[in-house]
Scaffold this motif. Structure first.
Motif, PDB file in Angstrom:
ATOM      1  N   ALA A 360       0.827  -1.207   0.000  1.00 16.91           N
ATOM      2  CA  ALA A 360       0.000   0.000   0.000  1.00 16.91           C
ATOM      3  C   ALA A 360       0.859   1.253   0.000  1.00 16.91           C
ATOM      4  O   ALA A 360       0.564   2.238  -0.677  1.00 16.91           O
ATOM      5  CB  ALA A 360      -0.931  -0.012   1.217  1.00 16.91           C
ATOM      6  N   ARG A 361       1.953   1.226   0.759  1.00 14.74           N
ATOM      7  CA  ARG A 361       2.840   2.393   0.804  1.00 14.74           C
ATOM      8  C   ARG A 361       3.486   2.642  -0.554  1.00 14.74           C
ATOM      9  O   ARG A 361       3.631   3.792  -0.978  1.00 14.74           O
ATOM     10  CB  ARG A 361       3.907   2.183   1.871  1.00 14.74           C
ATOM     11  CG  ARG A 361       4.659   3.476   2.219  1.00 14.74           C
ATOM     12  CD  ARG A 361       5.750   3.257   3.239  1.00 14.74           C
ATOM     13  NE  ARG A 361       6.122   4.513   3.872  1.00 14.74           N
ATOM     14  CZ  ARG A 361       7.222   4.689   4.591  1.00 14.74           C
ATOM     15  NH1 ARG A 361       8.071   3.678   4.774  1.00 14.74           N
ATOM     16  NH2 ARG A 361       7.485   5.860   5.140  1.00 14.74           N
ATOM     17  N   ALA A 364       0.900   4.335  -2.722  1.00 18.69           N
ATOM     18  CA  ALA A 364       0.524   5.685  -2.295  1.00 18.69           C
ATOM     19  C   ALA A 364       1.694   6.655  -2.262  1.00 18.69           C
ATOM     20  O   ALA A 364       1.526   7.848  -2.536  1.00 18.69           O
ATOM     21  CB  ALA A 364      -0.129   5.626  -0.916  1.00 18.69           C
ATOM     22  N   ILE A 543      -3.936   5.391   2.888  1.00 13.56           N
ATOM     23  CA  ILE A 543      -3.904   3.939   2.843  1.00 13.56           C
ATOM     24  C   ILE A 543      -4.537   3.379   4.105  1.00 13.56           C
ATOM     25  O   ILE A 543      -4.578   4.043   5.143  1.00 13.56           O
ATOM     26  CB  ILE A 543      -2.467   3.392   2.703  1.00 13.56           C
ATOM     27  CG1 ILE A 543      -1.610   3.755   3.917  1.00 13.56           C
ATOM     28  CG2 ILE A 543      -1.820   3.914   1.438  1.00 13.56           C
ATOM     29  CD1 ILE A 543      -0.209   3.146   3.858  1.00 13.56           C
ATOM     30  N   ILE A 551      -5.868  -4.473   1.345  1.00 12.05           N
ATOM     31  CA  ILE A 551      -5.454  -3.067   1.427  1.00 12.05           C
ATOM     32  C   ILE A 551      -6.498  -2.189   0.767  1.00 12.05           C
ATOM     33  O   ILE A 551      -7.297  -2.633  -0.057  1.00 12.05           O
ATOM     34  CB  ILE A 551      -4.092  -2.834   0.735  1.00 12.05           C
ATOM     35  CG1 ILE A 551      -4.183  -3.181  -0.757  1.00 12.05           C
ATOM     36  CG2 ILE A 551      -2.993  -3.627   1.426  1.00 12.05           C
ATOM     37  CD1 ILE A 551      -2.963  -2.782  -1.557  1.00 12.05           C
ATOM     38  N   VAL A 553      -6.348   1.858  -0.935  1.00 12.51           N
ATOM     39  CA  VAL A 553      -5.569   3.050  -1.250  1.00 12.51           C
ATOM     40  C   VAL A 553      -6.497   4.049  -1.918  1.00 12.51           C
ATOM     41  O   VAL A 553      -7.280   3.693  -2.800  1.00 12.51           O
ATOM     42  CB  VAL A 553      -4.371   2.739  -2.170  1.00 12.51           C
ATOM     43  CG1 VAL A 553      -3.528   3.997  -2.391  1.00 12.51           C
ATOM     44  CG2 VAL A 553      -3.522   1.616  -1.600  1.00 12.51           C
TER      45      VAL A 553
END
Length: 630
Positions: A360-361, A364, A543, A551, A553
């Motif tokens: 997710a990071r 994003a 997120i 996840i 986003v």
């Protein structure tokens, strides 16, 4: 059209009067002779020492097509390090090439905006059965129909032998003769442009290949023992005589962009370019390109950089890259691969602790590692904060030459995971705002492996084969020496032949289903995602983790709308929190498509992905959207 020529202080240049000027930087040589290889016999001319290590000769006895070499101190003959063509490989004579002789026609082309990029990496030698520049032209229409907008060529600089990945280039200005002549490469670029395709070239500025590089003999100043890379003494970019060294590589970048019309370069492993000067060579190269061909054309410079240096990707106030356009995002691949396959060996172990968060990071904010310690790198901090960069500063992928070819048996991803998991990952990759990259044959799940192959001389070949097998000794599956001996020999011609794409099999129903799947997603990307990429607000993505299964986003756009991804990346059903995701939202894509009833009931089936576009509900009195569901 005006001739495309990169004027350089070295190499062979055809003059207006038809004569040829030869220049060589050989600071360790006392004498240099120019040896012209005429059909009737060799003719050697003395080159004049003009100072600071330079030797020069102008003669009417040479012309386009003349073969030549340099004789150093009445001894060894060497090719021109700036040779434009090596018809007899890296140890043979160079050939004078007149770039003005190629007809570029009148087709207008200034490139394409970067946010439209959908990249396709290919290796010329294995992309087609013939393995040539000319044969690659025959597959361009396939790529256009697929939805590709940019082809990414693995390095083509002259390497030893008839087969190589390209990262062992010894003569960096000469397209390898096994692929065709310089005009054949120019024709490939021209035909790609006529179809609206950008063409990028992979270049290697961190080392020279281990065979065919004679610079140590007459210009050892190219290297320094003060620093070392995995390939030996580092190239000296900041020593007392580094001006000529830096110019060599910067001219090489300009040469490919100007003389061949490439739309951009991918710089290999720049973390191994060691330079403490200010500005360093990477900054100087980028600024020179931006002030040169980048003034009139859309030029895109892409990095591979294990250091995750976000500062190299900085934008100006208008959002234009100051130096480099984007970076290949290893983090995205590594964590996506771990989630899809469960593999945790080697560098994958860095992502085993919190894979959903890391994925997710990446979506994003770009990098998963933004200064955190890396266990794989013995606890050293890795990366810089990247959340304020736009999504198009990162190229994401699931497969490349590295990630397939560095496996012992060259397996492609579809051989390592389930179709359901692979489709889910592709639905994320191809619709996320960051430019996606596919590896040749991936679009229809080609069965051919991509193995490590080369064609070195006998002694080096033996060393490479044993070294390759020893690399895998640390993996449990290859602890047995007998198993390691089953790893294909990189120097065996059959290893190379096995990697050639079998285009005949692409027409089989199973492969056609995968091809249709990719085409559908890339058409949706072109229609719904690409027009919105420039509107995404950098640093504003949200997120959320959906338990330990999925996840979410959410990317915010300038008009207040949101692009929202939800994904269940597990083998069990996921129950979603909150209100139905369909409230005031447009469903862009659901994978698998038959999961609609489950989504209506606030559930995501195993390995499912949903994309929504949600309008600005605040403007109409609605409730603010938070990325905690879909």
């Amino acid at each position: 059209m005006k001739a495309r020529r990169q004027n350089m202080p070295f190499g062979a240049a055809v003059e207006r009067d038809g004569s040829v000027r030869f220049r060589l930087w050989a600071p360790a040589a006392r004498q240099v002779q120019l040896c012209l290889k005429h059909p009737e016999g060799e003719r050697c001319l003395e080159m004049i020492a003009t100072g600071a290590g330079w030797f020069e000769c102008r003669t009417a006895e040479a012309h386009a097509g003349t073969l030549y070499s340099y004789r150093i101190d009445s001894g060894l003959e060497v090719p021109d390090p700036a040779s434009r063509f090596q018809p007899h490989d890296v140890h043979g004579p160079s050939e004078v090439v007149d770039p003005a002789a190629f007809d570029w026609g009148t087709h207008p082309w200034n490139g394409r905006p970067w946010h439209e990029a959908v990249c396709y990496e290919l290796h010329i030698g294995t992309f087609t059965r013939e393995g040539t520049f000319s044969a690659a032209i025959e597959r361009l229409d396939h790529l256009v129909a697929l939805g590709i907008t940019a082809i990414q060529l693995m390095p083509v600089a002259d390497f030893p032998g008839q087969r190589n990945w390209g990262y062992d280039g010894a003569l960096l200005f000469a397209p390898d003769s096994s692929y065709g002549r310089p005009d054949d490469l120019k024709r490939l670029v021209l035909e790609a442009h006529r179809r609206g395709l950008m063409v990028f070239l992979d270049v290697v500025y961190n080392h020279f290949g281990p065979e065919g590089n004679y610079l140590h003999l007459y210009a050892p100043q190219f290297f320094t023992e003060r620093r070392h890379t995995p390939w030996g003494a580092a190239i000296d970019f900041d020593g007392p005589e580094s001006r000529e060294v830096r110019a060599f590589f910067i001219h090489n970048a300009l040469y490919w962009l100007n003389e061949y019309g490439f739309d951009g370069l991918r710089l290999d492993a720049v973390h191994a370019i060691l330079d403490d000067s200010h500005p360093d060579v990477l900054t100087e190269l980028a600024e020179t390109v931006r002030a040169g061909p980048g003034r009139d054309r859309r030029i895109h410079l892409i990095l591979e950089n294990d250091s995750n240096a976000a500062s190299d990707l900085a934008r100006d106030v208008g959002g234009t890259p100051r130096r480099y356009t984007a970076q290949w995002n290893d983090d995205f691949h590594h964590v996506a691969h771990l989630i899809a396959t469960g593999e945790r060996d080697g560098y994958y172990a860095d992502y085993a602790g919190r894979p959903l968060y890391d994925l997710a990071r990446c979506l994003a904010e770009g990098f998963a590692f933004q200064g955190e310690p890396s266990g794989f790198r013995h606890g050293e901090p890795r990366g810089e904060p990247s959340a304020d960069l736009p999504p198009d500063a990162f190229v994401n992928w699931l497969q490349t030459h590295d990630q397939v070819g560095n496996r012992a048996f060259g397996e492609r991803l579809h051989m390592l995971t389930s179709p359901e998991a692979l489709k889910a990952m592709l639905a994320i990759l191809l619709l996320a705002p960051s430019p996606p990259l596919l590896f040749m044959g991936e679009e229809w799940m080609a069965r051919t492996p991509f193995l490590f192959f080369c064609d070195f001389g006998e002694d080096l070949a033996r060393s490479v084969t044993e070294g390759r097998r020893q690399e895998f000794a640390k993996f449990t599956a290859f602890a047995d020496p007998a198993v390691r001996r089953s790893i294909p020999d990189p120097n065996d011609p059959e290893t190379f032949t096995r990697c050639k794409i079998d285009w005949n099999s692409a027409s089989e129903p199973r492969h056609q289903e995968w091809l249709a799947f990719h085409r559908k997603l890339l058409e949706l990307r072109r229609r719904e995602i690409v027009p919105r990429i420039g509107q995404i607000r950098a640093g504003a993505a949200e997120i959320a983790l959906l338990g330990d299964q999925g996840i979410s986003v959410c990317w915010r756009l300038n008009d207040g709308s949101r692009l929202i991804l939800g994904a269940n990346l597990s083998d069990t059903e996921l129950r979603l929190p909150g209100a139905s995701p369909h409230v005031r939202a447009t469903l862009l894509h659901l994978e698998p498509p038959e999961a609609g009833p489950d989504l209506e009931a606030n559930r995501l089936p195993p390995w499912s992905v949903v994309w929504h576009l949600k309008a600005d509900t605040n403007a109409s009195g609605g409730v603010e959207v938070r990325a905690v569901g879909v």
